[in-house]
Design a protein around this motif. Structure first.
Motif, PDB file in Angstrom:
ATOM      1  N   GLU A   1      -5.299   0.192   5.208  1.00  0.00           N
ATOM      2  CA  GLU A   1      -5.499   1.371   4.346  1.00  0.00           C
ATOM      3  C   GLU A   1      -5.404   2.653   5.171  1.00  0.00           C
ATOM      4  OE1 GLU A   1      -5.624   1.482   1.208  1.00  0.00           O
ATOM      5  OE2 GLU A   1      -6.036  -0.579   0.589  1.00  0.00           O
TER       6      GLU A   1
ATOM      7  N   VAL B   1      -8.082  -5.128   6.317  1.00  0.00           N
ATOM      8  CA  VAL B   1      -7.870  -4.339   5.095  1.00  0.00           C
ATOM      9  C   VAL B   1      -8.119  -2.853   5.368  1.00  0.00           C
ATOM     10  CG1 VAL B   1      -8.730  -3.894   2.768  1.00  0.00           C
ATOM     11  CG2 VAL B   1      -8.417  -6.258   3.549  1.00  0.00           C
TER      12      VAL B   1
ATOM     13  N   ARG C   1       1.507   4.328  -2.855  1.00  0.00           N
ATOM     14  CA  ARG C   1       1.436   5.763  -2.554  1.00  0.00           C
ATOM     15  C   ARG C   1       2.773   6.445  -2.822  1.00  0.00           C
ATOM     16  NH1 ARG C   1      -2.237   2.925  -0.011  1.00  0.00           N
ATOM     17  NH2 ARG C   1      -4.203   3.823   0.727  1.00  0.00           N
TER      18      ARG C   1
ATOM     19  N   ARG D   1       0.838  -1.217   0.000  1.00  0.00           N
ATOM     20  CA  ARG D   1       0.000   0.000   0.000  1.00  0.00           C
ATOM     21  C   ARG D   1       0.865   1.256   0.000  1.00  0.00           C
ATOM     22  NH1 ARG D   1      -2.893  -4.670   0.640  1.00  0.00           N
ATOM     23  NH2 ARG D   1      -5.127  -4.296   0.925  1.00  0.00           N
TER      24      ARG D   1
ATOM     25  N   ASP E   1      -2.500   5.454   4.561  1.00  0.00           N
ATOM     26  CA  ASP E   1      -2.819   6.855   4.268  1.00  0.00           C
ATOM     27  C   ASP E   1      -2.136   7.789   5.260  1.00  0.00           C
ATOM     28  OD1 ASP E   1      -4.385   6.340   2.052  1.00  0.00           O
ATOM     29  OD2 ASP E   1      -6.271   6.291   3.178  1.00  0.00           O
TER      30      ASP E   1
END
Length: 307
Positions: A72, A68, A29, A25, A76
């Motif tokens: 996330e 999940v 990003r 993830r 972030d």
């Protein structure tokens, strides 16, 4: 039984999976592998494996919506700087507690320790469940009582045609489902006393009825054994200082009849019996605080009757 701590599963199965999920993830990003390694506390080589899909993980966590969503959220926060390592750790610890509460960690724990399956185990989040522990104690008592009875010399002579059973009630038992006994009863086969199965709750209506009636009058009496009515055993009881109480077997509501007889006596006698009736075999019940205590007294009766 293997002894596995939930924390082992967190370290061995959960943490590698979540690190791999976070690495991919964070790479999405546009963080560098070195930045990702710094955030996760691993080497850049490990991040390379995570991002390249070489790292193994557990699909239970990859498919878990809560896991999940948390990954996330952390990705972030780390990517935009709104979350530091302390915040990320707090989110992961909160997630672990949720997953231990009947979630994937709990499922893995039951798979590693099958003895936990079906017990409604909440050790990880709420400590020892006293109700579950009471059930385990009762089942263990009946199991030991049955095996002790089967190993008793000369006991086969006192097993009724309908079979023997042993039972222990839970504290504050309300009905037969709160009394554990041996399914199918204990029989004599080829001169040997055989215990056909492990104890279960609700397995014997007759023994349960006697135990429930006794515990209604005296809550300390929670165990019983049924044997064939035999004058030598009744005399042995008298020799051991216990006067057996006779009751009428031919009552529709045996529980109410037994409670009435116990009330008349002002106590629950150690031994009660009936002489049978049409289609009803003569049976004696021996009571104790537990089934094992009742069995110990049966053993004493058998020894005394044999001398």
């Amino acid at each position: 039984m293997s002894l596995v701590l939930p924390s082992e599963l967190v370290v061995d199965r959960f943490l590698p999976t979540v690190r791999a999920m976070l690495a991919t993830r964070l790479a999405d990003r546009e963080l560098t592998q070195q930045e990702i390694a710094t955030h996760l506390g691993v080497t850049q080589a490990a991040v390379s494996k995570y991002v390249g899909g070489e790292a193994t993980g557990d699909d239970r966590f990859r498919a878990d919506p809560d896991t999940v969503a948390t990954v996330e959220l952390i990705a972030d926060g780390l990517a935009d700087g709104s979350m530091d390592g302390y915040d990320a750790l707090a989110e992961l610890l909160s997630l672990i507690r949720r997953l231990e509460d009947r979630g994937p960690i709990c499922e893995l724990h039951e798979a590693e320790m099958p003895a936990l399956e079906g017990l409604g185990c909440d050790l990880c989040v709420r400590g020892i469940d006293t109700d579950v522990q009471a059930e385990r104690d009762v089942l263990a008592d009946v199991r030991k009582a049955a095996r002790t009875l089967a190993a008793t010399a000369d006991f086969d002579a006192y097993v009724p045609n309908v079979g023997t059973n042993v039972g222990t009630a839970l504290p504050d038992a309300a009905d037969v489902t709160d009394v554990a006994a041996i399914p199918g009863r204990i029989y004599v086969v080829g001169g040997r006393v055989e215990v056909p199965a492990n104890p279960e709750f609700g397995a014997s209506r007759n023994v349960s009825t006697a135990v429930l009636a006794a515990s209604t009058v005296d809550p300390t009496v929670r165990g019983a054994v049924n044997v064939a009515t035999d004058d030598s055993l009744l005399e042995a009881a008298r020799q051991l200082g216990c006067e057996p109480l006779e009751f009428d077997p031919d009552y529709e509501d045996r529980a109410a009849h037994l409670c009435e007889r116990f009330d008349d006596e002002g106590r629950v006698p150690r031994v009660i019996y009936h002489r049978g009736a049409f289609g009803i075999e003569p049976i004696t019940y021996v009571f104790g605080t537990t089934a094992l205590e009742a069995v110990d007294f049966v053993r004493a009766l058998v020894r005394t009757a044999s001398t």
